[in-house]
Enzyme design. Sequence first.
Site, PDB file in Angstrom:
ATOM      1  N   ASP A  74      -8.427  -7.636  -2.674  1.00  0.00           N
ATOM      2  CA  ASP A  74      -7.052  -7.977  -1.981  1.00  0.00           C
ATOM      3  C   ASP A  74      -7.354  -7.967  -0.157  1.00  0.00           C
ATOM      4  OD1 ASP A  74      -8.099  -5.323  -1.680  1.00  0.00           O
ATOM      5  OD2 ASP A  74      -6.203  -4.603  -2.761  1.00  0.00           O
ATOM      6  N   ASN A 143      -0.074   6.355  -5.915  1.00  0.00           N
ATOM      7  CA  ASN A 143       0.943   5.959  -6.349  1.00  0.00           C
ATOM      8  C   ASN A 143       0.552   5.323  -7.725  1.00  0.00           C
ATOM      9  OD1 ASN A 143       0.118   3.623  -5.380  1.00  0.00           O
ATOM     10  ND2 ASN A 143       2.154   3.178  -4.326  1.00  0.00           N
ATOM     11  N   HIS A 145      -1.467   2.519  -7.960  1.00  0.00           N
ATOM     12  CA  HIS A 145      -1.620   1.091  -7.837  1.00  0.00           C
ATOM     13  C   HIS A 145      -3.140   0.482  -8.005  1.00  0.00           C
ATOM     14  CE1 HIS A 145      -2.350   1.286  -3.024  1.00  0.00           C
ATOM     15  NE2 HIS A 145      -3.410   1.324  -3.530  1.00  0.00           N
ATOM     16  N   GLU A 150       1.736  -2.717  -6.455  1.00  0.00           N
ATOM     17  CA  GLU A 150       2.401  -1.202  -6.512  1.00  0.00           C
ATOM     18  C   GLU A 150       3.283  -1.158  -7.579  1.00  0.00           C
ATOM     19  OE1 GLU A 150       1.304   0.521  -4.182  1.00  0.00           O
ATOM     20  OE2 GLU A 150       1.419  -0.693  -2.101  1.00  0.00           O
TER      21      GLU A 150
HETATM   22  C1  GLP Z   1      -6.178   0.812  -1.281  1.00  0.00           C
HETATM   23  C2  GLP Z   1      -6.899  -0.820  -1.861  1.00  0.00           C
HETATM   24  C3  GLP Z   1      -6.959  -0.484  -3.298  1.00  0.00           C
HETATM   25  C4  GLP Z   1      -7.755   0.729  -3.293  1.00  0.00           C
HETATM   26  C5  GLP Z   1      -6.720   1.817  -2.924  1.00  0.00           C
HETATM   27  C6  GLP Z   1      -7.131   3.438  -2.962  1.00  0.00           C
HETATM   28  O1  GLP Z   1      -5.218   0.366  -0.488  1.00  0.00           O
HETATM   29  N1  GLP Z   1      -5.966  -1.772  -2.043  1.00  0.00           N
HETATM   30  O2  GLP Z   1      -7.759  -1.434  -3.833  1.00  0.00           O
HETATM   31  O3  GLP Z   1      -8.269   1.138  -4.395  1.00  0.00           O
HETATM   32  O4  GLP Z   1      -5.735   1.684  -2.222  1.00  0.00           O
HETATM   33  O5  GLP Z   1      -7.855   3.634  -1.683  1.00  0.00           O
HETATM   34  P1  GLP Z   1      -8.725   4.636  -1.095  1.00  0.00           P
HETATM   35  O6  GLP Z   1     -10.105   4.366  -1.853  1.00  0.00           O
HETATM   36  O7  GLP Z   1      -8.871   4.472   0.149  1.00  0.00           O
HETATM   37  O8  GLP Z   1      -8.090   5.897  -1.629  1.00  0.00           O
END
Ligand code: GLP
Length: 255
Positions: A74, A143, A145, A150
């Site tokens: 992403d 959440n 995702h 989402e």
């Molecule tokens: C982000 C990314 C995801 C990631 C998730 C967790 O926003 N888009 O690919 O796995 O949210 O993020 P973090 O590892 O910083 O907790």
Amino acid sequence: MNYTVSNFVIYLEKDYDEMSKRASSIFLQYLNKKKNGVYGFATGTTPEGLYKELIQEYKLGNISFKNITSFNLDEYFPMDPSSEHSYHHYMMEHLFNHVDMDKNKINVPKGNITDYEKFCHDYDMKIKENGGIHLQILGIGTNGHIGFNEPDDVFSKGTAKIKLAESTIKDNSIHFGNSENIPREAISMGIKSIMMCENILIMASGKRKSDAIYNMIYGNIEPQNPGSVLQLHKNVTVVVDEDAASKIIDKTKRI
Ligand code: GLP
């Protein structure tokens, strides 16, 4: 220690560092078996330790990235790839600049294009033309995702532009100074794109992820709980630290 809970192979590690080391050793096994494979990378705080470990392994001469092709999950939208906040920049800084990646084989969704529908379609086609993703690394949002898919009324399909959830904007604004500066949208591989990956390695660390991990493994399979769809995937390895696993430890009593 590793455990099998329904379709998930779960590695339970003491803390963030151990989680990163375990994920690295699993990644290494895949890479050494398929040196010219297609690998899916994730961003966020969670895989930073994994990427440090991989750079270390590269420096020790234990792995090469020379022949792989990469696709990232992403990117924020709008976002210039040269911005320090872009996931493009993140990947260069945290991994690609430090290993022998062929820069022509790196694919990160672009957050600065006007014809994003064509871009998303082409991104999916490119994954397909390369034979699909052999191993996809994933994190999970608080959440639930995966990628930037989402909670929603339906499971998303291919790569698309999506709206970020308020909770994600809140969680990720830490990287932007404040929530005013963070983009409200993103380009993300879809749930279908993720489900088409041959193998998945999902990582989580910290108490704030414990509900998401519980819901992914034991929750109803529904689009309001995006990670739950992984219950339907055949090859998912979960690497979690004790804090992220705290709710599943209670549930199974075996872990
Ligand atoms: C982000 C990314 C995801 C990631 C998730 C967790 O926003 N888009 O690919 O796995 O949210 O993020 P973090 O590892 O910083 O907790």
